[in-house]
Write a protein that holds these residues in place. Structure first.
Motif, PDB file in Angstrom:
ATOM      1  N   GLY A  54       0.780  -1.225   0.000  1.00 34.93           N
ATOM      2  CA  GLY A  54       0.000   0.000   0.000  1.00 34.93           C
ATOM      3  C   GLY A  54       0.815   1.280   0.000  1.00 34.93           C
ATOM      4  N   GLU A  55       2.070   1.201   0.386  1.00 33.01           N
ATOM      5  CA  GLU A  55       2.902   2.401   0.400  1.00 33.01           C
ATOM      6  C   GLU A  55       3.449   2.660  -1.001  1.00 33.01           C
ATOM      7  N   GLU A  56       3.537   3.927  -1.317  1.00 32.58           N
ATOM      8  CA  GLU A  56       4.156   4.341  -2.570  1.00 32.58           C
ATOM      9  C   GLU A  56       5.663   4.424  -2.331  1.00 32.58           C
ATOM     10  N   VAL A  57       6.448   4.039  -3.325  1.00 31.24           N
ATOM     11  CA  VAL A  57       7.902   4.164  -3.239  1.00 31.24           C
ATOM     12  C   VAL A  57       8.386   4.874  -4.493  1.00 31.24           C
ATOM     13  N   THR A  58       9.212   5.896  -4.282  1.00 29.85           N
ATOM     14  CA  THR A  58       9.844   6.604  -5.379  1.00 29.85           C
ATOM     15  C   THR A  58      11.339   6.383  -5.279  1.00 29.85           C
ATOM     16  N   PHE A  59      11.920   5.765  -6.284  1.00 27.11           N
ATOM     17  CA  PHE A  59      13.365   5.597  -6.376  1.00 27.11           C
ATOM     18  C   PHE A  59      13.869   6.685  -7.302  1.00 27.11           C
ATOM     19  N   THR A  60      14.831   7.472  -6.838  1.00 32.10           N
ATOM     20  CA  THR A  60      15.260   8.612  -7.623  1.00 32.10           C
ATOM     21  C   THR A  60      16.746   8.887  -7.463  1.00 32.10           C
ATOM     22  N   SER A  61      17.298   9.558  -8.439  1.00 36.36           N
ATOM     23  CA  SER A  61      18.694  10.002  -8.369  1.00 36.36           C
ATOM     24  C   SER A  61      18.787  11.243  -7.492  1.00 36.36           C
ATOM     25  N   VAL A  62      19.988  11.591  -7.097  1.00 37.45           N
ATOM     26  CA  VAL A  62      20.193  12.789  -6.287  1.00 37.45           C
ATOM     27  C   VAL A  62      19.774  14.035  -7.062  1.00 37.45           C
ATOM     28  N   ASP A  63      20.153  14.121  -8.322  1.00 38.41           N
ATOM     29  CA  ASP A  63      19.801  15.304  -9.113  1.00 38.41           C
ATOM     30  C   ASP A  63      18.291  15.494  -9.202  1.00 38.41           C
ATOM     31  N   GLU A  64      17.576  14.416  -9.479  1.00 39.36           N
ATOM     32  CA  GLU A  64      16.119  14.514  -9.548  1.00 39.36           C
ATOM     33  C   GLU A  64      15.534  14.854  -8.181  1.00 39.36           C
ATOM     34  N   ALA A  65      16.068  14.258  -7.131  1.00 45.87           N
ATOM     35  CA  ALA A  65      15.580  14.535  -5.775  1.00 45.87           C
ATOM     36  C   ALA A  65      15.785  15.998  -5.417  1.00 45.87           C
ATOM     37  N   ARG A  66      16.919  16.560  -5.797  1.00 43.43           N
ATOM     38  CA  ARG A  66      17.170  17.984  -5.518  1.00 43.43           C
ATOM     39  C   ARG A  66      16.118  18.862  -6.206  1.00 43.43           C
ATOM     40  N   GLU A  67      15.720  18.478  -7.401  1.00 48.65           N
ATOM     41  CA  GLU A  67      14.698  19.238  -8.124  1.00 48.65           C
ATOM     42  C   GLU A  67      13.322  19.097  -7.480  1.00 48.65           C
ATOM     43  N   ARG A  68      13.032  17.941  -6.927  1.00 44.78           N
ATOM     44  CA  ARG A  68      11.694  17.657  -6.410  1.00 44.78           C
ATOM     45  C   ARG A  68      11.555  17.878  -4.908  1.00 44.78           C
ATOM     46  N   LEU A  69      12.648  18.150  -4.228  1.00 43.84           N
ATOM     47  CA  LEU A  69      12.643  18.224  -2.766  1.00 43.84           C
ATOM     48  C   LEU A  69      11.624  19.227  -2.227  1.00 43.84           C
ATOM     49  N   GLY A  70      11.593  20.423  -2.768  1.00 40.20           N
ATOM     50  CA  GLY A  70      10.643  21.432  -2.303  1.00 40.20           C
ATOM     51  C   GLY A  70       9.204  20.970  -2.438  1.00 40.20           C
ATOM     52  N   GLN A  71       8.913  20.330  -3.554  1.00 36.05           N
ATOM     53  CA  GLN A  71       7.574  19.790  -3.786  1.00 36.05           C
ATOM     54  C   GLN A  71       7.236  18.724  -2.748  1.00 36.05           C
ATOM     55  N   TRP A  72       8.169  17.806  -2.495  1.00 34.68           N
ATOM     56  CA  TRP A  72       7.933  16.747  -1.509  1.00 34.68           C
ATOM     57  C   TRP A  72       7.726  17.311  -0.115  1.00 34.68           C
ATOM     58  N   MET A  73       8.483  18.355   0.221  1.00 33.17           N
ATOM     59  CA  MET A  73       8.359  18.942   1.554  1.00 33.17           C
ATOM     60  C   MET A  73       6.977  19.564   1.771  1.00 33.17           C
ATOM     61  N   GLU A  74       6.390  20.089   0.706  1.00 34.75           N
ATOM     62  CA  GLU A  74       5.097  20.750   0.827  1.00 34.75           C
ATOM     63  C   GLU A  74       3.921  19.825   0.510  1.00 34.75           C
ATOM     64  N   ASP A  75       4.192  18.703  -0.070  1.00 28.93           N
ATOM     65  CA  ASP A  75       3.167  17.737  -0.434  1.00 28.93           C
ATOM     66  C   ASP A  75       2.544  17.168   0.847  1.00 28.93           C
ATOM     67  N   PRO A  76       1.229  16.996   0.894  1.00 27.82           N
ATOM     68  CA  PRO A  76       0.608  16.443   2.107  1.00 27.82           C
ATOM     69  C   PRO A  76       0.858  14.945   2.315  1.00 27.82           C
ATOM     70  N   VAL A  77       1.464  14.276   1.355  1.00 30.41           N
ATOM     71  CA  VAL A  77       1.738  12.838   1.494  1.00 30.41           C
ATOM     72  C   VAL A  77       2.841  12.642   2.546  1.00 30.41           C
ATOM     73  N   ARG A  78       2.556  11.841   3.552  1.00 28.20           N
ATOM     74  CA  ARG A  78       3.493  11.576   4.651  1.00 28.20           C
ATOM     75  C   ARG A  78       4.626  10.683   4.126  1.00 28.20           C
ATOM     76  N   SER A  79       5.863  11.195   4.187  1.00 30.72           N
ATOM     77  CA  SER A  79       6.985  10.512   3.544  1.00 30.72           C
ATOM     78  C   SER A  79       8.173  10.321   4.475  1.00 30.72           C
ATOM     79  N   ILE A  80       8.930   9.275   4.191  1.00 32.99           N
ATOM     80  CA  ILE A  80      10.242   9.042   4.791  1.00 32.99           C
ATOM     81  C   ILE A  80      11.237   9.076   3.646  1.00 32.99           C
ATOM     82  N   LEU A  81      12.282   9.885   3.786  1.00 40.75           N
ATOM     83  CA  LEU A  81      13.323   9.990   2.761  1.00 40.75           C
ATOM     84  C   LEU A  81      14.548   9.225   3.243  1.00 40.75           C
TER      85      LEU A  81
END
Length: 161
Positions: A54-81
């Motif tokens: 049931g959990e979503e998993v996103t596998f990503t590179s560092v470069d992509e994560a740097r681009e998406r980090l702000g979005q993830w921080m503000e996204d209401p989806v509860r996440s563990i990085l």
């Protein structure tokens, strides 16, 4: 803020993270930042076996994560990085991207040259430098294997080694 935990753990998705931290934090998404794993479908499938479902998993590179980090921080989806190593977390933090956050050291194991500072944490001089650099980027660093365990701040960890 929807990234509930930033954790460095060589094992990435495993029991301590899924059961220990998962039962405490109730994430619905795991963000796995690892350049090599982001390119390996079969290894990703192995990590997915460690989840109850049931959990979503996103596998990503560092470069992509740097681009998406702000979005993830503000996204209401509860996440563990999760990152496999400190240098990956440091690359993610560069430029103040993780300023004000806390990075949890959960499992850095023995290799020749590393000294044990906690039962689950071994560090050497290059790792000490990387950990200090994380702090210089405004990140609090502490070690804690499970939510019920006391956290050990970086200043204390560096005294041990």
């Amino acid at each position: 803020m929807s990234i509930l935990l930033y954790r460095v753990d060589e094992r990435l998705i495993h029991g301590q993270v899924v059961i220990g931290w998962g039962n405490q934090l109730h994430p619905t998404r795991y963000l796995v930042v690892d350049d090599m794993l982001a390119e390996s479908d079969w290894e990703q499938e192995l990590y997915l076996l460690g989840l109850p479902g049931g959990e979503e998993v996103t596998f990503t590179s560092v470069d992509e994560a740097r681009e998406r980090l702000g979005q993830w921080m503000e996204d209401p989806v509860r996440s563990i990085l999760l990152t496999r190593d400190v240098n990956t977390m440091l690359r993610l933090a560069e430029g103040g991207r993780l300023a004000g956050q806390t990075v949890n050291l959960g499992g850095i194991h023995h290799i020749p040259g590393r000294e044990q500072v906690l039962p689950y944490l071994y560090i050497d001089e290059p790792l000490r430098k990387s950990l200090r650099s994380l702090e210089e980027h405004g990140v609090a660093v502490s070690a804690r294997d499970l939510p019920g365990s006391p956290g050990v701040p970086l200043k204390t960890l560096l005294r041990f080694a």
